[in-house]
Design a protein around this motif. Structure first.
Motif, PDB file in Angstrom:
ATOM      1  N   THR A  31      -5.608   1.894  -7.918  1.00 54.76           N
ATOM      2  CA  THR A  31      -5.615   3.128  -7.140  1.00 54.76           C
ATOM      3  C   THR A  31      -6.996   3.336  -6.541  1.00 54.76           C
ATOM      4  N   HIS A  81      -4.581   6.331  -2.848  1.00 53.83           N
ATOM      5  CA  HIS A  81      -3.622   5.326  -2.386  1.00 53.83           C
ATOM      6  C   HIS A  81      -3.473   4.256  -3.464  1.00 53.83           C
ATOM      7  N   THR A  82      -2.258   3.714  -3.582  1.00 52.66           N
ATOM      8  CA  THR A  82      -1.972   2.726  -4.616  1.00 52.66           C
ATOM      9  C   THR A  82      -1.668   1.367  -3.996  1.00 52.66           C
ATOM     10  N   LEU A  94       0.864  -1.170   0.000  1.00 55.96           N
ATOM     11  CA  LEU A  94       0.000   0.000   0.000  1.00 55.96           C
ATOM     12  C   LEU A  94       0.904   1.225   0.000  1.00 55.96           C
ATOM     13  N   ASP A  95       0.881   1.967  -1.091  1.00 56.11           N
ATOM     14  CA  ASP A  95       1.773   3.122  -1.251  1.00 56.11           C
ATOM     15  C   ASP A  95       3.232   2.724  -1.030  1.00 56.11           C
ATOM     16  N   VAL A 106      -6.565   3.977   6.320  1.00 59.65           N
ATOM     17  CA  VAL A 106      -5.914   4.870   5.364  1.00 59.65           C
ATOM     18  C   VAL A 106      -6.456   6.279   5.542  1.00 59.65           C
TER      19      VAL A 106
END
Length: 202
Positions: free
Chosen positions: A82, A67-68, A49-50, A62
């Motif tokens: 994303t 967020h990726t 995650l990110d 989050v």
């Protein structure tokens, strides 16, 4: 006079406290965390995650914003998605990978239930992409089309090959007039050839 001064002082203190509390609430609310729930197949894939590792399955908090998520595993195609967190609303994401070599196919044979679920997700993703493509490229509703001296279909984009939501219009020419007739057909349906990514083949 002294009594009035005390009343004014007390009022000022109360107003100050209210302002501080209200400001703190608004700041906290603006930066509220959201619960992101992830379900992954294969369930032992590596997930970030990110860029930071997280559990492949479960919940994570989050902050608001984009967020990726990136999922990888030997024997499977990697997948990146994303997500956007808003004001504390919960998010649910499926990180399903699809096999691309014998090791991945062997895993699917050993885990048929997960493989079937991933296959159903692949169908759903395909339907969603097709829907977006038809919205972005209305000419798809006309395809395939066979005209005088040409056949019109579509294929992966030649200018943006890594984008699954970009296409090229593929025109197969059968004679010397095929290209002219194809352009007339395109313009006759209200499309500007200059805006289309066209591939001519023979």
């Amino acid at each position: 006079m002294e009594e009035n001064r005390r009343v004014w002082l007390l009022g000022a203190v109360v107003i100050g406290v209210v302002v501080v509390l209200l400001g703190g609430y608004l700041v906290f609310r603006g930066g509220a965390e959201s619960k992101l729930t992830v379900k992954s197949i294969p369930n032992d894939l590596t997930l970030t995650l990110d860029g930071k590792p997280i559990k492949a399955n479960g919940d994570v908090k989050v902050r608001a914003g984009e967020h990726t998520l990136t999922a990888t595993r030997d024997g499977f195609q990697s997948y990146t998605e994303t997500v956007t967190a808003k004001g504390g609303d919960p998010l649910f994401v499926k990180m399903y990978l699809f096999s691309n070599d014998p090791a991945g196919r062997a895993w699917e044979q050993d885990n048929p239930d997960q493989a079937l679920e991933a296959e159903a997700e692949a169908g759903r993703r395909y339907d969603e992409i097709q829907k977006r493509l038809r919205s972005k490229y209305p000419i798809l509703l006309e395809l395939p089309y066979i005209g005088p001296g040409f056949k019109a279909t579509y294929t992966d984009s030649k200018s943006d090959p890594d984008n699954p939501e970009a296409i090229s219009l593929k025109i197969q020419l059968f004679d010397s007039e095929g290209k002219t007739k194809a352009l007339e057909w395109i313009e006759g349906h209200g499309y500007d050839p200059a805006t289309l990514d066209i591939i001519y083949t023979r």
